[in-house]
Design a protein around this motif. Structure first.
Motif, short mmCIF file in Angstrom:
data_model
loop_
_atom_site.label_atom_id
_atom_site.label_comp_id
_atom_site.label_asym_id
_atom_site.label_seq_id
_atom_site.Cartn_x
_atom_site.Cartn_y
_atom_site.Cartn_z
N ASN A 125 -4.54 -8.89 2.21
CA ASN A 125 -4.79 -9.59 0.96
C ASN A 125 -5.62 -8.78 -0.03
OD1 ASN A 125 -3.50 -11.86 2.10
ND2 ASN A 125 -5.40 -12.45 3.11
N LYS A 126 -6.34 -7.80 0.48
CA LYS A 126 -7.26 -7.07 -0.39
C LYS A 126 -6.74 -5.67 -0.69
CE LYS A 126 -11.29 -9.44 1.54
NZ LYS A 126 -12.51 -9.28 2.36
N VAL A 185 0.26 5.69 10.47
CA VAL A 185 0.79 5.80 9.11
C VAL A 185 -0.19 5.15 8.14
CG1 VAL A 185 2.72 5.24 7.58
CG2 VAL A 185 3.14 5.67 10.02
N LYS A 186 -0.68 5.94 7.18
CA LYS A 186 -1.69 5.44 6.24
C LYS A 186 -1.02 4.97 4.95
CE LYS A 186 -5.43 8.24 8.10
NZ LYS A 186 -6.48 9.23 7.83
N PHE A 187 -1.57 3.92 4.37
CA PHE A 187 -1.07 3.46 3.08
C PHE A 187 -2.19 2.79 2.29
CE2 PHE A 187 -0.71 -1.12 3.97
CZ PHE A 187 -0.74 -1.14 5.35
N LYS A 188 -1.93 2.61 1.01
CA LYS A 188 -2.94 2.06 0.12
C LYS A 188 -2.36 0.84 -0.60
CE LYS A 188 -6.08 3.60 -3.57
NZ LYS A 188 -6.44 4.76 -4.42
N VAL A 189 -3.19 -0.17 -0.75
CA VAL A 189 -2.79 -1.36 -1.51
C VAL A 189 -3.67 -1.44 -2.75
CG1 VAL A 189 -2.69 -3.88 -1.52
CG2 VAL A 189 -1.97 -2.60 0.51
N VAL A 190 -3.03 -1.52 -3.93
CA VAL A 190 -3.79 -1.61 -5.18
C VAL A 190 -3.53 -2.97 -5.82
CG1 VAL A 190 -3.75 0.86 -5.61
CG2 VAL A 190 -1.88 -0.53 -6.46
N LYS A 191 -4.42 -3.35 -6.70
CA LYS A 191 -4.25 -4.67 -7.36
C LYS A 191 -3.21 -4.60 -8.46
CE LYS A 191 -8.67 -6.79 -6.33
NZ LYS A 191 -9.90 -7.40 -6.87
N PHE A 217 1.11 0.61 -2.52
CA PHE A 217 1.82 -0.65 -2.77
C PHE A 217 0.97 -1.52 -3.70
CE2 PHE A 217 3.19 0.99 1.26
CZ PHE A 217 4.56 0.79 1.26
N SER A 218 1.62 -2.21 -4.59
CA SER A 218 0.89 -3.11 -5.49
C SER A 218 0.75 -4.48 -4.83
CB SER A 218 1.63 -3.24 -6.81
OG SER A 218 2.93 -3.75 -6.58
N GLY A 219 -0.13 -5.31 -5.39
CA GLY A 219 -0.37 -6.63 -4.82
C GLY A 219 0.89 -7.48 -4.85
N GLY A 220 1.18 -8.12 -3.75
CA GLY A 220 2.37 -8.97 -3.69
C GLY A 220 3.64 -8.24 -3.31
N GLU A 221 3.62 -6.94 -3.43
CA GLU A 221 4.82 -6.16 -3.09
C GLU A 221 4.98 -6.12 -1.57
OE1 GLU A 221 6.55 -1.59 -3.79
OE2 GLU A 221 4.50 -2.12 -4.33
N SER A 222 6.21 -6.24 -1.12
CA SER A 222 6.43 -6.18 0.33
C SER A 222 6.15 -4.76 0.85
CB SER A 222 7.86 -6.59 0.67
OG SER A 222 8.77 -5.68 0.12
N ILE A 223 5.59 -4.70 2.04
CA ILE A 223 5.26 -3.41 2.66
C ILE A 223 6.20 -3.24 3.85
CG2 ILE A 223 3.43 -2.01 3.69
CD1 ILE A 223 1.42 -3.88 2.25
N ASP A 224 7.31 -2.64 3.61
CA ASP A 224 8.35 -2.56 4.64
C ASP A 224 8.13 -1.39 5.59
OD1 ASP A 224 9.72 -4.81 3.76
OD2 ASP A 224 10.76 -3.66 2.21
N LEU A 225 7.86 -1.73 6.82
CA LEU A 225 7.69 -0.70 7.85
C LEU A 225 9.03 -0.50 8.56
CD1 LEU A 225 5.70 1.07 9.59
CD2 LEU A 225 5.55 -0.89 11.13
N VAL A 226 9.46 0.74 8.56
CA VAL A 226 10.71 1.08 9.27
C VAL A 226 10.32 1.92 10.48
CG1 VAL A 226 12.91 2.29 9.12
CG2 VAL A 226 12.03 1.07 7.13
N PHE A 227 10.76 1.50 11.65
CA PHE A 227 10.44 2.30 12.84
C PHE A 227 11.66 2.45 13.73
CE2 PHE A 227 9.63 -1.57 15.33
CZ PHE A 227 9.31 -2.46 14.31
#
Lengths: 66, 259
Positions: free
Chosen positions: A27-28, A60-66, B202-212
């Motif tokens: 969520n953050k 696997v690293k990733f970033k979430v932005v507002k 990823f932006s807020g609300g955007e789905s974060i699709d993990l493919v494995f």
């Protein structure tokens, strides 16, 4: 929901996809990392001496932005 | 005659004092001994039947014996697969009672470093699981580190490791882990588990699709039971503090469905 068993022969691959935001409380805004692990068996072991093995993915690293 | 009796009495008293001293030292050892077990608990293991309890009890004996055993950490610098990682770097810790660690025997754990941990019991090495270091500050004592997750088994004054629910799960997991076979195959004979997100932001609300993908690079046919991704894979997401994120309500329903 039916359970499914896959027999993966040498040289073949199988792929899955799922939405992490749906599964986890992401969520953050911030930096995150995800890893995947899976147990598997060898077919030749199933009948006689079933033993599971474990494989892991890279982190696997990733970033979430507002 | 009296002189002989005096010598015998003196010897008996000395022996008793030595035994008492040894016993005190042993008790002190038990009281200060603390074993850190780093491992992943089987999250789905909620019902423990009598057979499993018996097996857990047998493993408890092994853990008792292992308190003065050896913990071995394999530092994972590149996680291609758990099996390949073993080949990369090996750090050996000799377990000793708390307070006797020396700087030279301690690894320097850092945040998000990943380890495969083995426990040696009577010269038999057992794979426990892999773990990620979750704290950010460098510590000087292994007992100050936090792993994700960390379990501590402490002997009580009677020298017995209390068998709690979480311990039972650890022990059963420990028993299962003994079946892992790392040394019997070459690197090329292990399957590969690859995971990717397509992009890194990823932006807020955007789905974060993990493919494995599991690619079978072995000469064997692999069997994957229950291939529902949400349920049959251990997927963990950690934030930048190293804390594992909880499942969402939908995630809980899909991970542990009510049948």
């Amino acid at each position: 929901m039916a359970r499914e068993t896959v027999y993966l022969v040498p040289g073949k691959e199988i792929t899955w996809q799922l939405d992490l935001r749906r599964l986890f409380e992401i969520n953050k805004a911030g930096n995150y990392s995800v890893k995947v692990e899976r147990k598997y068996f060898l077919k030749e072991d199933i009948e006689n001496n079933p033993k599971f093995n474990v494989i892991s993915s890279k982190l696997v690293k990733f970033k979430v932005v507002k | 005659m009296a002189y002989r009796i005096l010598i015998i009495i003196t010897l008996i008293i000395s022996y008793s004092q030595l035994s008492l001293l040894a016993q005190n030292q042993y008790e002190e050892l038990l009281m200060t001994s603390q074993m850190v077990v780093v491992g992943r608990v089987e999250k789905t293991l909620s019902v423990i039947d009598s057979k499993k309890m018996k097996e857990a009890s047998e493993d408890l004996q092994k853990v008792e014996e292992a308190v003065l055993g050896r913990l071995t950490f394999f530092k994972v610098e590149e996680i291609v697969s758990a099996e390949k990682a073993i080949k990369i770097k090996r750090t050996v810790l000799v377990y000793v009672p708390k307070g006797n660690w020396t700087d030279s025997s301690l690894p320097r754990f850092k945040n998000n470093e990943r380890y495969l941990l083995f426990l040696s019991v009577q010269q038999k090495e057992t794979f426990l699981e892999n773990a990620v270091v979750s704290d950010t500050n460098e510590k000087k004592n292994i007992f100050d580190y936090e792993f994700q997750p960390v379990f501590k088994l402490t002997k009580n004054k009677h020298g017995v490791v209390p068998l709690t629910q979480s311990n039972e799960e650890i022990l059963i997991n420990l028993r299962k882990s003994t079946s892992l076979r790392f040394s019997q195959k070459t690197i090329e004979e292990f399957p590969l588990l690859m995971a990717s997100l397509g992009k890194s932001e990823f932006s807020g609300g955007e789905s974060i699709d993990l493919v494995f993908t599991i690619k079978n690079e072995t000469n064997y046919t692999l069997v994957l039971f229950d291939t529902i991704a949400e349920r049959s894979f251990e997927i963990s997401v950690t934030n930048d503090e190293g804390k594992e994120l909880p499942l969402s309500e939908i995630g809980k329903e899909e991970k542990i469905p009510i049948l």
